[in-house]
Design a protein around this motif. Structure first.
Motif, mmCIF file in Angstrom:
data_model
loop_
_atom_site.group_PDB
_atom_site.id
_atom_site.type_symbol
_atom_site.label_atom_id
_atom_site.label_comp_id
_atom_site.label_asym_id
_atom_site.label_seq_id
_atom_site.Cartn_x
_atom_site.Cartn_y
_atom_site.Cartn_z
ATOM 1 N N LEU A 171 41.085 45.070 -20.761
ATOM 2 C CA LEU A 171 40.302 44.839 -19.543
ATOM 3 C C LEU A 171 38.870 44.427 -19.852
ATOM 4 C CD1 LEU A 171 39.903 45.019 -16.442
ATOM 5 C CD2 LEU A 171 39.232 47.409 -16.798
ATOM 6 N N MET A 172 38.212 45.154 -20.769
ATOM 7 C CA MET A 172 36.771 45.001 -20.948
ATOM 8 C C MET A 172 36.388 44.010 -22.045
ATOM 9 S SD MET A 172 35.653 48.995 -20.423
ATOM 10 C CE MET A 172 33.893 48.651 -20.467
ATOM 11 N N GLY A 173 37.361 43.493 -22.766
ATOM 12 C CA GLY A 173 37.056 42.459 -23.752
ATOM 13 C C GLY A 173 36.524 42.965 -25.074
ATOM 14 N N PHE A 174 36.617 44.277 -25.332
ATOM 15 C CA PHE A 174 36.243 44.798 -26.637
ATOM 16 C C PHE A 174 37.320 44.429 -27.658
ATOM 17 C CE2 PHE A 174 33.257 47.341 -24.293
ATOM 18 C CZ PHE A 174 32.282 47.714 -25.206
ATOM 19 N N ARG A 175 36.950 44.420 -28.911
ATOM 20 C CA ARG A 175 37.889 44.207 -30.003
ATOM 21 C C ARG A 175 37.670 45.271 -31.075
ATOM 22 N NH1 ARG A 175 33.992 40.486 -29.330
ATOM 23 N NH2 ARG A 175 32.422 40.338 -30.997
#
Length: 319
Positions: free
Chosen positions: A177-181
């Motif tokens: 959802l939040m685009g973290f990796r």
């Protein structure tokens, strides 16, 4: 979501005057906004940052005068990092903290960087982290009138540490959802346990979450010395409204659109119960005050201005 990094972090204090003294006189941060909790205007909300409180540099505190001590534990924002320019700055800060009788652990290594863990006067868990190796989100500019040497001054928020019992659902929210990796992991210098690093945007010290997975701790009980929520940077109001639609589409409970005057926000809890906020980079703290005089008087958003006399009458003045 194309988040830009950490926006701000809001913690708890029971002593506004002591808080101002510690963060401005010892840590040398600028109080960029002296205002009130918009949801309970009988108490202060204090904002510290770089020269004008750029997004990513803001450490804020809600004052709850009779708050008990925080009981550290699980499902929490367990440590807050503050960035300094380089390794040499950490040597300056180690000496300065010692001179001011501030409890610290000395300089150690964390995720390939030199860091200096310490606590404030209410046992708020903090880390100074060197930006010497940073290749990601740029830091801010220390205030040139700082009580500490601006050459070594705090330039923003660094990695935020979360302690949770169950990684999988939180990782799903962060990455899907939040685009973290997922960026890496390391062994914590104190606990010896693995810490998993996630990054967003340009990455680097201003865009990381460090996650400690612990099944041996009770849930944290929030009080003075604890952290209320962490906010992530969003470019503008249009993006906030897009993200709000996404949250609603997948059924994540949230606050709805919130206008904080200095920025626009939406709040929601990730699966382990930690409160996240998405906040816009603007309008900024110089919206209602001249940049040269930020934080010198009580600032109120327009919807609270008609109640100024009442609000000021309930607050204990801060020098």
């Amino acid at each position: 979501m194309d988040l830009l990094g950490i926006h701000h972090l809001s913690a708890m204090t029971a002593d506004a005057k002591g808080n101002v003294d510690f963060y401005t006189k010892i840590l040398g941060m600028r109080m960029v906004k002296k205002t009130v909790n918009q949801d309970d205007p009988s108490v202060y909300h204090l904002f510290y940052g770089d020269e004008i409180g750029h997004p990513g540099t803001e450490l804020t505190f809600f004052e709850i005068p009779r708050a008990g001590q925080n009981h550290n534990g699980n499902q929490s924002i367990s440590t807050t990092s503050l960035r300094v320019p380089n390794d040499e700055a950490l040597e300056y800060w180690e000496q300065r903290l010692t001179e001011h009788d501030v409890e610290h652990e000395g300089i150690v290594e964390q995720y390939g960087r030199k860091v200096l863990p310490f606590k404030d006067f209410e046992n708020q868990r903090l880390i100074l982290v060197s930006d010497e190796q940073n290749r990601g989100v740029a830091g801010g500019t220390p205030w040139n009138k700082s009580a500490a040497d601006p050459k070594y001054g705090i330039i923003g928020l660094g990695p935020i540490h979360l302690t949770i019992p169950n990684l999988e659902p939180t990782e799903a929210i962060l990455t899907k959802l939040m685009g973290f990796r997922r960026a890496g992991e390391y062994q914590h210098h104190s606990t010896g346990k693995e810490v998993i690093v996630f990054e967003t945007g340009e990455g680097g010290t201003g865009a990381e979450l460090h996650i400690h997975v612990r099944t041996d701790l009770p849930p944290e009980r929030l009080g003075r010395g604890g952290v209320h929520h962490v906010a992530f940077r969003v470019e503008n109001e249009e993006k906030i409204r897009e993200y709000l639609e996404q949250l609603n589409e997948i059924g994540i409970g949230n606050s709805g659109f919130v206008d904080r005057f200095y920025f626009r926000s939406v709040y929601f809890r990730e699966p382990n119960g930690i409160l996240f906020e998405l906040a816009t980079d603007g309008p900024g703290f110089d919206t209602d005050e001249d940049a040269e005089h930020l934080g010198e008087s009580l600032a109120l958003p327009p919807f609270l201005e008609p109640r100024r006399e009442e609000i000021e009458g309930k607050l204990k003045p801060i020098d």
